[in-house]
Design an enzyme around this catalytic site. Structure first.
Site, PDB file in Angstrom:
ATOM      1  N   GLU A  77      35.477  33.712  38.052  1.00  0.00           N
ATOM      2  CA  GLU A  77      35.791  33.274  39.413  1.00  0.00           C
ATOM      3  C   GLU A  77      34.788  33.810  40.431  1.00  0.00           C
ATOM      4  O   GLU A  77      35.016  34.847  41.060  1.00  0.00           O
ATOM      5  CB  GLU A  77      37.214  33.703  39.817  1.00  0.00           C
ATOM      6  CG  GLU A  77      37.605  33.186  41.196  1.00  0.00           C
ATOM      7  CD  GLU A  77      38.944  33.701  41.678  1.00  0.00           C
ATOM      8  OE1 GLU A  77      39.420  33.235  42.723  1.00  0.00           O
ATOM      9  OE2 GLU A  77      39.517  34.592  41.024  1.00  0.00           O
ATOM     10  N   LYS A  96      36.946  29.298  37.736  1.00  0.00           N
ATOM     11  CA  LYS A  96      37.805  29.139  38.903  1.00  0.00           C
ATOM     12  C   LYS A  96      36.901  29.153  40.127  1.00  0.00           C
ATOM     13  O   LYS A  96      36.277  30.174  40.436  1.00  0.00           O
ATOM     14  CB  LYS A  96      38.860  30.247  38.976  1.00  0.00           C
ATOM     15  CG  LYS A  96      39.812  30.092  40.172  1.00  0.00           C
ATOM     16  CD  LYS A  96      41.019  31.008  40.065  1.00  0.00           C
ATOM     17  CE  LYS A  96      41.924  30.850  41.293  1.00  0.00           C
ATOM     18  NZ  LYS A  96      43.182  31.615  41.169  1.00  0.00           N
TER      19      LYS A  96
END
EC number: 4.1.2.13
Length: 296
Positions: free
Chosen positions: A175, A212
């Site tokens: 992420e 993400k």
């Protein structure tokens, strides 16, 4: 690795709930839920209260596996129980795939980015995650500026740690968030995409990751990443957008599903009756699910 869970995350219809607020963000999460800081004393009480909140969410009839594919947990949540079972086992019993946040927060800003603080106990955390039947992990960095050196450092760190997670037979969610308020957000996303592609192309056939990412300025920017054979799934964070705005942006991206936190839980309140709470959560789940599966 659980092959059934792998197939669900890779091809299932739905989204991933982010329930992983940690020590620094827990007071804000509780305040948004209607629990003021002066109503509890010390970290132990704080974490008890946030576990009560998360338990109320995951035990709600609105928290169903036909709409929610997985849930990201904070480390303390993984080690606590829901209805007599460790949280990961409880979720798996509902058909929801459990993930664990493993980062220790953000370092100070340098070269336009915030890298992750060192994760000194990563090996022990991954061992415990396997014992608790966790499927995958999540770790967050933040990009504030279109600084090529900084963005490269963020992605290098994410993939270096990601490979250790893969070696522990877990699937890492990488992420590298781009700040939605960045003045050069679009340029940052272009640089980020290329850096991620470089690392994906270096992975071996048995190394698989999830991504993400912030909802991109250019629709479908990350399609090439989602189609990459080493990518299990690309999920999107809400990043401070309202639920309505995040859902609209999500619908414009064919290959993204949601992994929202605040956008999922923003309207929940400790004072709501169970019926009010469940109806509120169901409305949020319905709209996020719809944005994840029905594209423009």
């Amino acid at each position: 690795m659980n092959n059934e869970q792998f197939e669900k995350i890779k091809n299932g219809k739905g989204f991933i709930a982010a329930l992983d607020q940690s020590g620094g963000s827990t007071p804000k999460a509780l305040a948004a839920y209607g629990v003021a800081e002066d109503s509890y004393s010390g970290e132990d009480e704080m974490f008890d209260l946030v576990h009560e909140m998360r338990t109320r969410i995951v035990t709600s009839p609105a928290f169903r596996s036909d709409q929610i594919l997985g849930a990201i947990l904070f480390e303390q949540t993984m080690d606590r129980k829901v209805e007599g079972q460790y949280t990961g086992d409880y979720l798996a019993g509902k058909g929801v795939v459990p993930f664990l946040k493993v980062d220790k927060g953000l370092a100070d800003k340098e070269n336009g980015v915030q890298m992750m603080k060192p994760i000194h106990d990563l090996d022990d955390t991954l061992r415990r995650a396997n014992e608790r039947h966790i499927f995958g992990t999540k770790m967050r960095s933040v990009i504030h500026e279109a600084n090529e050196e900084g963005i490269k450092s963020v992605v290098d760190q994410q993939f270096d740690i990601g490979k250790r997670i893969v070696a522990a037979d877990l699937v890492p969610i990488i992420e590298p968030e781009v700040n939605i308020h960045s003045e050069d957000k679009e340029k940052s996303e272009d640089i980020l995409k290329e850096e991620i592609l470089n690392h994906l192309n270096d992975l071996s056939e048995d190394e698989n990751v999830m991504l993400k990412l912030t909802l991109p300025t250019k629709a479908n920017l990350y399609k090439e990443l989602a189609d990459h054979p080493r990518v299990v799934r690309v999920v999107a964070l809400s990043g401070g957008y309202s639920r309505e705005e995040a859902n609209e942006k999500l619908k414009q991206n064919d290959h993204l599903i949601a992994s929202f936190s605040r956008a999922l839980t923003a309207e929940l309140n400790v004072k709501q009756s169970d019926s009010e709470f469940n109806e509120t959560l169901q409305r949020a789940v319905d709209t996020i699910y719809d944005a994840s599966v029905n594209k423009q």
